[in-house]
Design a protein around this motif. Structure first.
Motif, PDB file in Angstrom:
ATOM      1  N   LEU A  53      18.047 -60.685 -15.333  1.00  0.00           N
ATOM      2  CA  LEU A  53      18.947 -59.559 -15.569  1.00  0.00           C
ATOM      3  C   LEU A  53      18.175 -58.244 -15.544  1.00  0.00           C
ATOM      4  CD1 LEU A  53      21.652 -58.255 -16.217  1.00  0.00           C
ATOM      5  CD2 LEU A  53      21.235 -58.803 -18.637  1.00  0.00           C
ATOM      6  N   ALA A  54      17.016 -58.228 -16.207  1.00  0.00           N
ATOM      7  CA  ALA A  54      16.193 -57.011 -16.210  1.00  0.00           C
ATOM      8  C   ALA A  54      15.808 -56.622 -14.783  1.00  0.00           C
ATOM      9  CB  ALA A  54      14.946 -57.223 -17.066  1.00  0.00           C
ATOM     10  N   ASP A  55      15.405 -57.613 -13.991  1.00  0.00           N
ATOM     11  CA  ASP A  55      15.048 -57.339 -12.589  1.00  0.00           C
ATOM     12  C   ASP A  55      16.252 -56.798 -11.815  1.00  0.00           C
ATOM     13  OD1 ASP A  55      12.506 -58.280 -13.125  1.00  0.00           O
ATOM     14  OD2 ASP A  55      12.863 -60.260 -12.203  1.00  0.00           O
ATOM     15  N   ALA A  56      17.411 -57.389 -12.033  1.00  0.00           N
ATOM     16  CA  ALA A  56      18.620 -56.953 -11.319  1.00  0.00           C
ATOM     17  C   ALA A  56      19.022 -55.540 -11.724  1.00  0.00           C
ATOM     18  CB  ALA A  56      19.769 -57.935 -11.584  1.00  0.00           C
ATOM     19  N   LEU A  57      18.821 -55.200 -12.983  1.00  0.00           N
ATOM     20  CA  LEU A  57      19.169 -53.850 -13.449  1.00  0.00           C
ATOM     21  C   LEU A  57      18.263 -52.785 -12.835  1.00  0.00           C
ATOM     22  CD1 LEU A  57      19.839 -54.652 -17.201  1.00  0.00           C
ATOM     23  CD2 LEU A  57      21.544 -53.972 -15.485  1.00  0.00           C
ATOM     24  N   GLN A  64      25.535 -55.190  -8.034  1.00  0.00           N
ATOM     25  CA  GLN A  64      26.377 -55.700  -9.120  1.00  0.00           C
ATOM     26  C   GLN A  64      26.446 -57.230  -9.095  1.00  0.00           C
ATOM     27  OE1 GLN A  64      27.763 -54.277 -11.777  1.00  0.00           O
ATOM     28  NE2 GLN A  64      28.720 -56.191 -12.399  1.00  0.00           N
ATOM     29  N   GLN A  65      26.405 -57.831  -7.916  1.00  0.00           N
ATOM     30  CA  GLN A  65      26.480 -59.289  -7.820  1.00  0.00           C
ATOM     31  C   GLN A  65      25.249 -59.968  -8.422  1.00  0.00           C
ATOM     32  OE1 GLN A  65      27.321 -59.901  -3.652  1.00  0.00           O
ATOM     33  NE2 GLN A  65      29.513 -60.143  -4.079  1.00  0.00           N
ATOM     34  N   LEU A  66      24.079 -59.360  -8.246  1.00  0.00           N
ATOM     35  CA  LEU A  66      22.863 -59.902  -8.872  1.00  0.00           C
ATOM     36  C   LEU A  66      22.953 -59.824 -10.391  1.00  0.00           C
ATOM     37  CD1 LEU A  66      19.871 -58.585  -6.699  1.00  0.00           C
ATOM     38  CD2 LEU A  66      20.668 -60.936  -6.964  1.00  0.00           C
ATOM     39  N   ALA A  70      23.068 -63.076 -12.936  1.00  0.00           N
ATOM     40  CA  ALA A  70      22.118 -63.243 -14.043  1.00  0.00           C
ATOM     41  C   ALA A  70      22.853 -63.416 -15.371  1.00  0.00           C
ATOM     42  CB  ALA A  70      21.165 -62.052 -14.111  1.00  0.00           C
ATOM     43  N   ILE A  71      23.895 -62.648 -15.563  1.00  0.00           N
ATOM     44  CA  ILE A  71      24.677 -62.767 -16.801  1.00  0.00           C
ATOM     45  C   ILE A  71      25.375 -64.115 -16.862  1.00  0.00           C
ATOM     46  CG2 ILE A  71      26.681 -61.844 -18.049  1.00  0.00           C
ATOM     47  CD1 ILE A  71      25.764 -59.044 -17.059  1.00  0.00           C
ATOM     48  N   GLN A  72      25.915 -64.575 -15.751  1.00  0.00           N
ATOM     49  CA  GLN A  72      26.581 -65.877 -15.725  1.00  0.00           C
ATOM     50  C   GLN A  72      25.591 -67.009 -15.990  1.00  0.00           C
ATOM     51  OE1 GLN A  72      30.027 -66.570 -15.434  1.00  0.00           O
ATOM     52  NE2 GLN A  72      29.170 -68.476 -16.223  1.00  0.00           N
ATOM     53  N   ALA A  73      24.406 -66.920 -15.400  1.00  0.00           N
ATOM     54  CA  ALA A  73      23.385 -67.945 -15.633  1.00  0.00           C
ATOM     55  C   ALA A  73      22.989 -67.984 -17.112  1.00  0.00           C
ATOM     56  CB  ALA A  73      22.169 -67.685 -14.747  1.00  0.00           C
ATOM     57  N   TYR A  74      22.871 -66.811 -17.720  1.00  0.00           N
ATOM     58  CA  TYR A  74      22.550 -66.745 -19.150  1.00  0.00           C
ATOM     59  C   TYR A  74      23.664 -67.386 -19.982  1.00  0.00           C
ATOM     60  CZ  TYR A  74      20.880 -64.867 -23.577  1.00  0.00           C
ATOM     61  OH  TYR A  74      20.419 -64.746 -24.855  1.00  0.00           O
TER      62      TYR A  74
END
Length: 118
Positions: A53-57, A64-66, A70-74
Motif C-alpha cells: 500500500l505504501a508503495d502504491a501511494l 488507484q487500482q494498485l 493492496a487494501i483488498q489483499a490486506y
C-alpha cells in the motif's frame, strides 16, 4: 505466564485460563498454540500488504487500482486471521469439560459486562 497472543482466540478470557490448574491450562493452550504458525504467517503477510500500500501511494503516476488491490489483499489477510481464530476457538472449546464450558461462559459474561461499563 503468557497465555495467548491477541490474535489467537480473543473469545477465551484470560481469567478463565487463570482459573484452571497449571496442567489443564497447558493442555488447552497447546490447542491454541498449534495455530501459531498460521497466525505468524498471516501477520507477516499483513505487513507485506501494508508495504505494498505504501508503495502504491507513492507511485507516479498514481494508480488507484494498485491502491485498491493492496487494501483488498490486506483485508483478505485480516479475514484469514479471523478464520484461524475461529478454528482455534472451536478446537479449544471442543476440549472443555461441561464444567469448564460453564466457567468460561461466566468469565465471558463478566468480561463483557466490565467492558460495557467503561
Amino acid at each position: 505466564e503468557r497465555y495467548v497472543g491477541a490474535t489467537y482466540a480473543q473469545l477465551v478470557p484470560r481469567r478463565f485460563l487463570a482459573d484452571l490448574d497449571r496442567e489443564r491450562r497447558k493442555e488447552l493452550l497447546a490447542v491454541l498454540r498449534k495455530y501459531a504458525r498460521d497466525f505468524r504467517d498471516s501477520r507477516l503477510d499483513a505487513r507485506k500488504h501494508s508495504a505494498r500500500l505504501a508503495d502504491a501511494l507513492e507511485a507516479e503516476p498514481y494508480d488507484q487500482q494498485l491502491v485498491a488491490a493492496a487494501i483488498q489483499a490486506y483485508a483478505d489477510t485480516g479475514n484469514q486471521l479471523v478464520s484461524h481464530g475461529q478454528k482455534a476457538t472451536l478446537d479449544f472449546v471442543a476440549m472443555l469439560s461441561p464444567e469448564e464450558r460453564k466457567m468460561m461462559a461466566t468469565r465471558l459474561r463478566h468480561r463483557d459486562s466490565h467492558r460495557h461499563r467503561r
